[in-house]
Design a protein around this motif. Structure first.
Motif, PDB file in Angstrom:
ATOM      1  N   SER A  36       0.821  -1.212   0.000  1.00  0.00           N
ATOM      2  CA  SER A  36       0.000   0.000   0.000  1.00  0.00           C
ATOM      3  C   SER A  36       0.853   1.260   0.000  1.00  0.00           C
ATOM      4  N   LEU A  37       2.104   1.149   0.425  1.00  0.00           N
ATOM      5  CA  LEU A  37       2.963   2.329   0.521  1.00  0.00           C
ATOM      6  C   LEU A  37       3.163   3.035  -0.823  1.00  0.00           C
ATOM      7  N   PRO A  38       3.432   2.328  -1.939  1.00  0.00           N
ATOM      8  CA  PRO A  38       3.583   3.044  -3.213  1.00  0.00           C
ATOM      9  C   PRO A  38       2.329   3.814  -3.616  1.00  0.00           C
ATOM     10  N   GLU A  39       1.167   3.357  -3.180  1.00  0.00           N
ATOM     11  CA  GLU A  39      -0.080   4.033  -3.546  1.00  0.00           C
ATOM     12  C   GLU A  39      -0.166   5.421  -2.937  1.00  0.00           C
ATOM     13  N   LEU A  40       0.505   5.627  -1.812  1.00  0.00           N
ATOM     14  CA  LEU A  40       0.534   6.958  -1.209  1.00  0.00           C
ATOM     15  C   LEU A  40       1.263   7.957  -2.103  1.00  0.00           C
ATOM     16  N   LEU A  41       2.120   7.434  -2.984  1.00  0.00           N
ATOM     17  CA  LEU A  41       2.888   8.278  -3.903  1.00  0.00           C
ATOM     18  C   LEU A  41       2.367   8.155  -5.330  1.00  0.00           C
ATOM     19  N   PHE A  42       1.079   7.853  -5.473  1.00  0.00           N
ATOM     20  CA  PHE A  42       0.391   7.779  -6.768  1.00  0.00           C
ATOM     21  C   PHE A  42       0.833   6.597  -7.622  1.00  0.00           C
ATOM     22  N   GLN A  43       1.557   5.632  -7.030  1.00  0.00           N
ATOM     23  CA  GLN A  43       2.006   4.472  -7.786  1.00  0.00           C
ATOM     24  C   GLN A  43       1.114   3.276  -7.480  1.00  0.00           C
ATOM     25  N   ASN A  44       0.878   2.441  -8.484  1.00  0.00           N
ATOM     26  CA  ASN A  44       0.120   1.206  -8.281  1.00  0.00           C
ATOM     27  C   ASN A  44       0.964   0.014  -8.696  1.00  0.00           C
ATOM     28  N   ILE A  45       1.094  -0.935  -7.818  1.00  0.00           N
ATOM     29  CA  ILE A  45       1.785  -2.188  -8.129  1.00  0.00           C
ATOM     30  C   ILE A  45       0.819  -3.360  -7.990  1.00  0.00           C
ATOM     31  N   ARG A  46       0.084  -3.397  -6.879  1.00  0.00           N
ATOM     32  CA  ARG A  46      -0.794  -4.533  -6.575  1.00  0.00           C
ATOM     33  C   ARG A  46      -2.027  -4.533  -7.473  1.00  0.00           C
ATOM     34  N   LYS A  47      -2.330  -5.695  -8.039  1.00  0.00           N
ATOM     35  CA  LYS A  47      -3.521  -5.847  -8.882  1.00  0.00           C
ATOM     36  C   LYS A  47      -4.455  -6.930  -8.365  1.00  0.00           C
ATOM     37  N   GLY A  48      -3.992  -7.732  -7.392  1.00  0.00           N
ATOM     38  CA  GLY A  48      -4.749  -8.917  -7.002  1.00  0.00           C
ATOM     39  C   GLY A  48      -4.474 -10.036  -7.984  1.00  0.00           C
ATOM     40  N   SER A  49      -4.494 -11.269  -7.514  1.00  0.00           N
ATOM     41  CA  SER A  49      -4.247 -12.407  -8.401  1.00  0.00           C
ATOM     42  C   SER A  49      -5.370 -13.412  -8.277  1.00  0.00           C
ATOM     43  N   ASN A  50      -5.368 -14.387  -9.168  1.00  0.00           N
ATOM     44  CA  ASN A  50      -6.442 -15.376  -9.227  1.00  0.00           C
ATOM     45  C   ASN A  50      -5.853 -16.780  -9.178  1.00  0.00           C
ATOM     46  N   ASP A  51      -6.506 -17.645  -8.423  1.00  0.00           N
ATOM     47  CA  ASP A  51      -6.119 -19.052  -8.429  1.00  0.00           C
ATOM     48  C   ASP A  51      -6.740 -19.787  -9.610  1.00  0.00           C
ATOM     49  N   TYR A  52      -7.914 -19.342 -10.032  1.00  0.00           N
ATOM     50  CA  TYR A  52      -8.612 -20.017 -11.127  1.00  0.00           C
ATOM     51  C   TYR A  52      -9.604 -19.048 -11.756  1.00  0.00           C
ATOM     52  N   VAL A  53      -9.729 -19.111 -13.075  1.00  0.00           N
ATOM     53  CA  VAL A  53     -10.707 -18.313 -13.816  1.00  0.00           C
ATOM     54  C   VAL A  53     -11.373 -19.232 -14.827  1.00  0.00           C
ATOM     55  N   ARG A  54     -12.695 -19.149 -14.907  1.00  0.00           N
ATOM     56  CA  ARG A  54     -13.433 -19.990 -15.861  1.00  0.00           C
ATOM     57  C   ARG A  54     -12.975 -19.700 -17.291  1.00  0.00           C
ATOM     58  N   PRO A  55     -12.927 -20.720 -18.126  1.00  0.00           N
ATOM     59  CA  PRO A  55     -12.444 -20.522 -19.502  1.00  0.00           C
ATOM     60  C   PRO A  55     -13.189 -19.432 -20.258  1.00  0.00           C
ATOM     61  N   GLU A  56     -14.523 -19.360 -20.092  1.00  0.00           N
ATOM     62  CA  GLU A  56     -15.299 -18.373 -20.846  1.00  0.00           C
ATOM     63  C   GLU A  56     -15.054 -16.944 -20.385  1.00  0.00           C
ATOM     64  N   GLN A  57     -14.439 -16.759 -19.225  1.00  0.00           N
ATOM     65  CA  GLN A  57     -14.181 -15.426 -18.709  1.00  0.00           C
ATOM     66  C   GLN A  57     -12.742 -14.975 -18.930  1.00  0.00           C
ATOM     67  N   ARG A  58     -11.910 -15.827 -19.446  1.00  0.00           N
ATOM     68  CA  ARG A  58     -10.510 -15.466 -19.646  1.00  0.00           C
ATOM     69  C   ARG A  58     -10.359 -14.521 -20.826  1.00  0.00           C
ATOM     70  N   PRO A  59      -9.445 -13.562 -20.735  1.00  0.00           N
ATOM     71  CA  PRO A  59      -9.252 -12.654 -21.872  1.00  0.00           C
ATOM     72  C   PRO A  59      -8.727 -13.402 -23.084  1.00  0.00           C
ATOM     73  N   PRO A  60      -9.168 -13.031 -24.274  1.00  0.00           N
ATOM     74  CA  PRO A  60      -8.680 -13.722 -25.474  1.00  0.00           C
ATOM     75  C   PRO A  60      -7.199 -13.451 -25.692  1.00  0.00           C
ATOM     76  N   ALA A  61      -6.525 -14.438 -26.237  1.00  0.00           N
ATOM     77  CA  ALA A  61      -5.099 -14.282 -26.513  1.00  0.00           C
ATOM     78  C   ALA A  61      -4.883 -13.210 -27.562  1.00  0.00           C
ATOM     79  N   GLY A  62      -3.849 -12.438 -27.390  1.00  0.00           N
ATOM     80  CA  GLY A  62      -3.546 -11.369 -28.326  1.00  0.00           C
ATOM     81  C   GLY A  62      -2.171 -11.519 -28.942  1.00  0.00           C
TER      82      GLY A  62
END
Length: 667
Positions: free
Chosen positions: A641-667
């Motif tokens: 959370s400390l970088p966020e005090l300086l307008f920086q974002n690092i943390r996005k949250g992660s996922n253990d599993y995502v359903r196939p139909e919800q995954r972003p298409p490959a680019g």
């Protein structure tokens, strides 16, 4: 898990859409800036198969908590993506399937990827891809040598203990497939058939002669450490190192066990069959019931494998023992399949497979994972039984698919852990050998051999660190991409003959000609992932820039098209009401996502910091009950959370599993 390189990163985040954001750019050409064995044959064969390409993609993976907290970089050639990661103090080059790479970083790690597409000739594309393939193969062999030297030291220590009267054991590949000493009624008939076919093909005295060769090999074996002093550690030269002493010793043990098994057949060892090691329940076995068409194919498959195994028994290679044991185990599994009317397959998880706990959170998505694994299992069955003859690769794919499916089925039925593994899954059948022959003709004492092996190991490890050791500024995931490009652009002969100035001039000229410009590995802060991406865009012949959105941004965009964007933004802004986020044990505790606009980021960061500290305080009281999990989660959350005090974002949250139909298409 290996850690990707860490460095500083750029502030802010571009708006993400449901599909990659791209635009064509005018062609620019600005001036550049400085700021011996089967293994070698395989190496040559693979390097000689470059994929012709008209573009090369440079990938900048944006930061997230933990792994690659400063961003990451990769280079893509069609279906293959190459990237460097921090592994045991070294910068290790990995080659991954491009779709799998995107799934790992965009879907599971929730990270946007900036793609910069560079136009190149087919000849240049092949040249560059060959350089990355070569460096990958060379480094993998270097790491194999390191592992072999470590195995030498362990073996010499075990033999020294044996010499002193102890009873140590050595695990040898293939020896653990079978369970000797069973009643004669349990002898697999197929191994008797195999023995008679070998005698018919190679002569009645063949097996006796083979046993004699093995015994002579064991009698003449010397515990000699690998001599790697004359082998340069170079990213372009495949190490021509003979098999290590431990490799030769374990091959001889496996060969001796295979010949003994042909003389006195034994059944498969309990636990090597799919489902038995995982404790699969009876309903799981019913899924593996053979269909009529599959039963009809078993006889021809067995016959084809028998023929292949007869040829393998007479192989001139020194490593014929372990694969012969594997083929024999598969023959017995096919025989049991025909007898029991269900698929009997060998377990493929390696002994070092990671195990994760099946908690309540994972139980939720286990049915969906099991459904995916069932689809993969059906596809693997079709590939094996729809093609005539015997295909070892397809059969191994069936073994691996069944192993994964059975593991998930056992977890759904109540098992407390799940084994996971990334990479090849080939049955190893490692088993202990207690009767260890001691070297008889080595004039050097084992104690001295052990000391020599340890010293040699440390020298090689140090030399690897000098050439491939990780360094935040000088050698990381970014710098090594550009150094590998340089290896491709300037021939080794020229580099060895020319001075630094001539090399630099040749390098800049070739890079400008082939890529449109030059990017130095470390100058101008190019060791930072986002800086290198910017300089690639400014210097190379770029034809397209795209943003490949993370899972979260992909889903937010899709939701905003179906309902009020304001409602979506408010609901998904925090972990309490979000429908996209399920807390992962890899993430620290936080309340608000700050990967949107930078304006409110310090306020949200302050709330996240307070929440993390509060969670840590509660974790102190929960310490005796959860082993410090809550305390760690709070402290890690507060830190990111400390970088966020300086307008920086690092943390996005992660996922253990995502359903196939919800995954972003490959680019």
């Amino acid at each position: 898990m290996p850690r990707s390189c860490r460095a500083s990163r750029r502030a802010g985040i571009r708006p993400a859409s449901d599909a990659p954001v791209s635009r064509d750019l005018p062609r620019r050409r600005p001036p550049g800036r400085f700021g011996w064995g089967a293994g070698f044959g395989l190496f040559l064969g693979l390097v000689a198969q470059p994929g012709a390409a008209a573009v090369v993609d440079y990938l900048h993976v944006r930061a997230n908590e933990g792994e690659s907290s400063g961003g990451h970089a990769a280079i893509r050639f069609g279906e293959s993506t190459f990237h460097f990661q921090h592994h045991r103090g070294l910068v290790r080059l990995l080659r991954e399937d491009s779709q799998r790479f995107q799934h790992r970083y965009r879907t599971l790690q929730n990270r946007d990827i900036e793609l910069t597409r560079v136009s190149v000739s087919e000849e240049t594309g092949s040249l560059l891809e060959t350089a990355f393939r070569r460096r990958h193969l060379v480094q993998e062999r270097q790491l194999e040598i390191l592992g072999a030297m470590e195995a030498d030291a362990r073996l010499f220590a075990a033999l020294l203990a044996r010499e002193r009267g102890d009873t140590p054991v050595v695990n040898a590949r293939g020896v653990g497939f079978f369970f000797p000493g069973q009643a004669a009624a349990e002898f697999p008939a197929v191994l008797v058939v195999l023995r008679e076919r070998i005698r018919a093909a190679h002569g009645r005295g063949f097996l006796s002669a083979r046993r004699g060769e093995v015994e002579v090999g064991l009698a003449e074996w010397i515990a000699r450490p690998l001599d790697v002093e004359a082998t340069p550690i170079d990213p372009e030269h495949y190490p021509a190192v003979p098999p290590s002493s431990s490799e030769r010793y374990q091959r001889l043990l496996a060969a001796r066990a295979a010949l003994a098994l042909l003389e006195r057949p034994a059944p498969l060892h309990p636990g090597v069959r799919v489902g038995e090691a995982a404790g699969a329940p009876d309903p799981a076995r019913s899924v593996l019931t053979l269909r009529p068409s599959e039963r009809a194919r078993l006889a021809s498959m067995t016959d084809a494998l028998l023929d292949a195994t007869v040829r393998l028994a007479a192989s001139p290679r020194s490593d014929w023992g372990p694969p012969l044991l594997l083929s024999m185990a598969r023959l017995v599994a096919l025989e049991e399949s025909a007898r029991e009317g269900r698929l009997v397959l060998l377990e493929t998880f390696p002994p070092a497979a990671e195990q994760i706990e099946v908690d309540q959170r994972r139980l939720v998505w286990l049915p969906e994972l099991l459904a995916e694994a069932s689809v993969e299992l059906e596809a693997a069955r079709a590939r094996v039984f729809d093609v005539p003859g015997w295909s070892e690769a397809e059969y191994n794919g069936l073994e691996a698919a069944a192993t994964r499916w059975s593991e998930l089925r056992a977890a759904a039925a109540g098992a407390g852990t799940i084994r996971i593994h990334v990479g090849a899954m080939i049955p190893e059948g490692r088993g202990p050998v207690a009767s260890l022959p001691l070297p008889k003709r080595d004039p050097v004492p084992l104690a001295l051999r052990l000391e020599e092996s340890r010293q040699s190991l440390e020298r090689y490890r140090s030399a690897l660190a000098v050439r491939s050791g990780y360094h935040l500024l000088e050698r990381n995931c970014v710098t090594e991409i550009f150094r590998t490009l340089e290896l491709a652009l300037v021939p080794a002969a020229f580099r060895s003959a020319a001075g630094p100035v001539a090399q630099a001039e040749r390098l800049q000229r070739e890079s400008t000609h082939r890529l449109g410009g030059y990017v130095h590995p470390t100058a101008s802060l190019n060791f930072i992932p986002f800086v290198s991406a910017q300089h690639v865009q400014e210097s190379y012949r770029v034809v397209q820039r795209s943003l490949l959105p993370s899972y979260r941004h992909h889903r937010l965009s899709a939701m905003a098209r179906q309902e009020s964007p304001l409602r979506v933004a408010l609901r998904e802004s925090n972990v309490l009401t979000s429908t996209l986020h399920t807390p992962s044990e890899r993430d620290g505790f936080f309340l608000f996502f700050t990967d949107g606009g930078a304006g409110p980021r310090p306020l949200l960061g302050a709330l996240n910091l307070a929440g993390g500290l509060a969670r840590s305080a509660v974790g102190l009281f929960e310490l005796p009950f959860d082993g410090g999990r809550s305390l760690r989660s709070g402290l890690v959350g507060a830190f990111w959370s400390l970088p966020e005090l300086l307008f920086q974002n690092i943390r996005k949250g992660s996922n253990d599993y995502v359903r196939p139909e919800q995954r972003p298409p490959a680019g």
